[in-house]
Design a protein around this motif. Structure first.
Motif, PDB file in Angstrom:
ATOM      1  N   LEU A 193      -3.534  -4.810   2.376  1.00 17.38           N
ATOM      2  CA  LEU A 193      -2.666  -3.798   2.714  1.00 17.38           C
ATOM      3  C   LEU A 193      -1.260  -3.747   2.118  1.00 17.38           C
ATOM      4  O   LEU A 193      -0.554  -2.613   1.865  1.00 17.38           O
ATOM      5  N   SER A 194      -0.699  -5.029   2.135  1.00 18.85           N
ATOM      6  CA  SER A 194       0.595  -5.332   1.584  1.00 18.85           C
ATOM      7  C   SER A 194       0.605  -4.640  -0.077  1.00 18.85           C
ATOM      8  O   SER A 194       1.739  -3.999  -0.284  1.00 18.85           O
TER       9      SER A 194
ATOM     10  N   GLN B  11      -1.426  -2.296  -1.407  1.00 19.23           N
ATOM     11  CA  GLN B  11      -1.717  -1.036  -1.699  1.00 19.23           C
ATOM     12  C   GLN B  11      -0.744  -0.197  -2.225  1.00 19.23           C
ATOM     13  O   GLN B  11      -1.329   0.788  -3.208  1.00 19.23           O
TER      14      GLN B  11
ATOM     15  N   MET C 153      -0.475   2.138   7.497  1.00 17.95           N
ATOM     16  CA  MET C 153      -0.573   0.834   7.247  1.00 17.95           C
ATOM     17  C   MET C 153      -0.719  -0.174   8.273  1.00 17.95           C
ATOM     18  O   MET C 153      -0.525  -1.121   7.998  1.00 17.95           O
TER      19      MET C 153
ATOM     20  N   GLU D 191      -5.187   2.481   4.758  1.00 19.40           N
ATOM     21  CA  GLU D 191      -5.119   2.205   3.573  1.00 19.40           C
ATOM     22  C   GLU D 191      -6.202   1.012   2.945  1.00 19.40           C
ATOM     23  O   GLU D 191      -6.604   0.908   2.152  1.00 19.40           O
TER      24      GLU D 191
ATOM     25  N   GLN E 128       7.219  -4.884   8.092  1.00 17.14           N
ATOM     26  CA  GLN E 128       6.725  -3.232   8.022  1.00 17.14           C
ATOM     27  C   GLN E 128       7.087  -2.265   7.631  1.00 17.14           C
ATOM     28  O   GLN E 128       6.783  -1.277   7.285  1.00 17.14           O
TER      29      GLN E 128
ATOM     30  N   ARG F 223       7.057  -2.010   4.066  1.00 14.01           N
ATOM     31  CA  ARG F 223       5.708  -1.539   3.872  1.00 14.01           C
ATOM     32  C   ARG F 223       5.553   0.118   3.879  1.00 14.01           C
ATOM     33  O   ARG F 223       5.165   0.673   2.804  1.00 14.01           O
TER      34      ARG F 223
ATOM     35  N   ARG G 220       5.150   2.576   0.685  1.00 13.98           N
ATOM     36  CA  ARG G 220       3.784   3.292   0.586  1.00 13.98           C
ATOM     37  C   ARG G 220       4.476   4.801   0.393  1.00 13.98           C
ATOM     38  O   ARG G 220       3.640   5.401  -0.630  1.00 13.98           O
TER      39      ARG G 220
END
Length: 455
Positions: free
Chosen positions: A201-202, A204, A242, A312, A361, A364, A368
């Protein structure tokens, strides 16, 4: 975008939340049984005028599907309409706007994925050539509007098309005008799943930047390098994004199940698709679903519901990497190599976690959004995205070398990362290069992309 219906044959009603959680635990495999699955969509177009083909007609999508049966594909029908093909653990299916997808079989190595991809593309080019059809590898339809895009005859898509405008501004674009590459990977335990989910996830946004290939909309630059990624930021907040809870201390199968239960439903599949859009799976568990009063879900209903979540990274009985634009054949292999190198070697997995574990977060979420606009030209935590991308690629490369999966010519899987190293070293994505050509040799016209990016 969306998966085919889940069919296990288990029609017993789900009787507890534990059954839902056990669904994920059933995906656990020893490392020796880990496999890699590749999924890749492509836009189909008429060579004559570059338009997207309708389902019906002598050179339509149905004819393309029928033509492929000569290669041993079995036909799959829905209400009398040919909507998919299956062969040896793989399937060919249709996205809502006729995007043509291969969902590959679970395979041991990236070399096998490369061979599977090559065979599939050879087959579709043979049949497509007979029908006057070509195939485009890009993340967003570069020329045609929603209204100019034919819609495929699948019941779940009718329900989704009606629901999407209620929950976001770009959901119909997601359905009709985006194309993606995905990689699916296994986990050995709940602990292994959690670490892989967090790392994947990080990273992506890094994958989004590396694979960005969608800078055009309706014949003009759209202000993004990945319009596909931007579409997902305004599709349906309930089921995308996310997933900050993945980084909480209590994350695991149960927490993901609770998240999935809170995502509104789309449908229930019985003989036909029953519209349950906006309704609650929690109510379904109690036999209180308005669309099917008195009935409770089967495990297949749960599996189907999970396919309607679009974060994601998505958890089913494996992990799906969902951050990459559609692109050329080399990118299909490269995405599988990137994630296998990071997630299937413990040293690489831990190194990747060290790379990203201090990101917040908020960061992130920002990255994105930034990846969709600027690709490798942005910054993450004060460093150029291209430098983070090179770090991740080196970790993947080392992981693949340690895996030691060799081709017939003695090359390990890291050879498939070459196009990504070229992109990261230069800082120029496919989208950046196409924009240069648009303003240069293409003379402000998008049409040449149908040769540049054709398979």
């Amino acid at each position: 975008m969306a998966s085919s219906p889940v069919i296990s044959g288990d029609i017993a009603p789900v009787d507890s939340h534990k059954t839902l959680i056990d669904y994920f635990a059933a995906g656990e495999k020893p490392q020796a049984q880990f496999r890699i699955g590749a999924e890749h969509e492509k836009f189909v177009f008429h060579h004559s005028d570059l338009s997207r083909p309708a389902y019906e007609g002598a050179s339509g999508i149905e004819a393309l599907l029928k033509g492929l049966t000569r290669f041993g594909w079995a036909e799959v029908y829905e209400k009398g309409k040919l909507i998919a093909l299956s062969r040896g653990g793989a399937s060919v299916s249709l996205e809502p706007g006729g995007q043509f997808e291969l969902s590959g079989a679970p395979l041991e190595s990236v070399h096998e994925i490369a061979a599977e991809t090559a065979r599939h593309l050879d087959e579709v080019k043979v049949v497509g050539g007979e029908l006057g059809l070509g195939f485009l590898g890009a993340g967003f339809s570069p020329l045609w509007s929603r209204e100019q895009t034919p819609v495929m005859p699948k019941g779940r898509y009718n329900i989704m098309r009606a629901y999407m405008p209620k929950v976001g501004n770009l959901g119909l674009d997601m359905m009709l005008r985006t194309s993606t590459i995905q990689a699916n990977l296994d986990y050995s335990s709940e602990t292994d799943m959690v670490l892989k989910f967090r790392v994947a996830l990080s990273l992506q946004p890094i994958a989004t930047a590396l694979f960005a290939s969608s800078p055009f909309t309706e014949g003009k630059p759209n202000g993004f390098v990945s319009a596909r990624a931007n579409v997902w930021t305004d599709t349906d907040a309930d089921r995308t994004g996310m997933l900050g809870f993945v980084f909480d201390d209590d994350f695991g199968y149960e927490r993901y199940a609770q998240y999935a239960l809170d995502v509104p439903m789309y449908f229930v599949k019985r003989d036909d698709y029953i519209d349950a859009s906006g309704q609650s799976f929690r109510a379904f568990l109690k036999g209180e679903l308005p669309a099917l009063p008195g009935q409770r879900p089967t495990i297949d209903d749960w599996g189907d519901h999970l396919t309607t979540l679009f974060p994601e990274v998505r958890l089913k009985k494996y992990l799906e990497m969902r951050g990459a634009d559609g692109g050329p054949q080399s990118h299909i292999n490269a995405l599988a190599a990137f994630w296998a190198g990071i997630l299937y070697d413990q040293t690489a997995l831990e190194a990747a976690w060290d790379l990203v574990k201090n990101w917040t977060q908020a960061e992130r979420l920002l990255w994105r959004t930034q990846a969709a606009k600027t690709g490798l030209k942005g910054e993450i935590a004060g460093r150029a995205v291209k430098d983070w991308a090179l770090d991740a690629l080196k970790i993947a490369e080392a992981g693949l070398k340690r895996r030691g999966q060799l081709s017939d010519t003695g090359q390990d899987e890291s050879v498939c990362l070459a196009p990504l190293f070229d992109i990261a070293d230069s800082g120029l994505t496919l989208a950046d290069r196409w924009l240069e050509k648009y303003y240069g040799e293409w003379g402000g016209v998008v049409d040449p992309i149908y040769k540049e990016a054709a398979y």
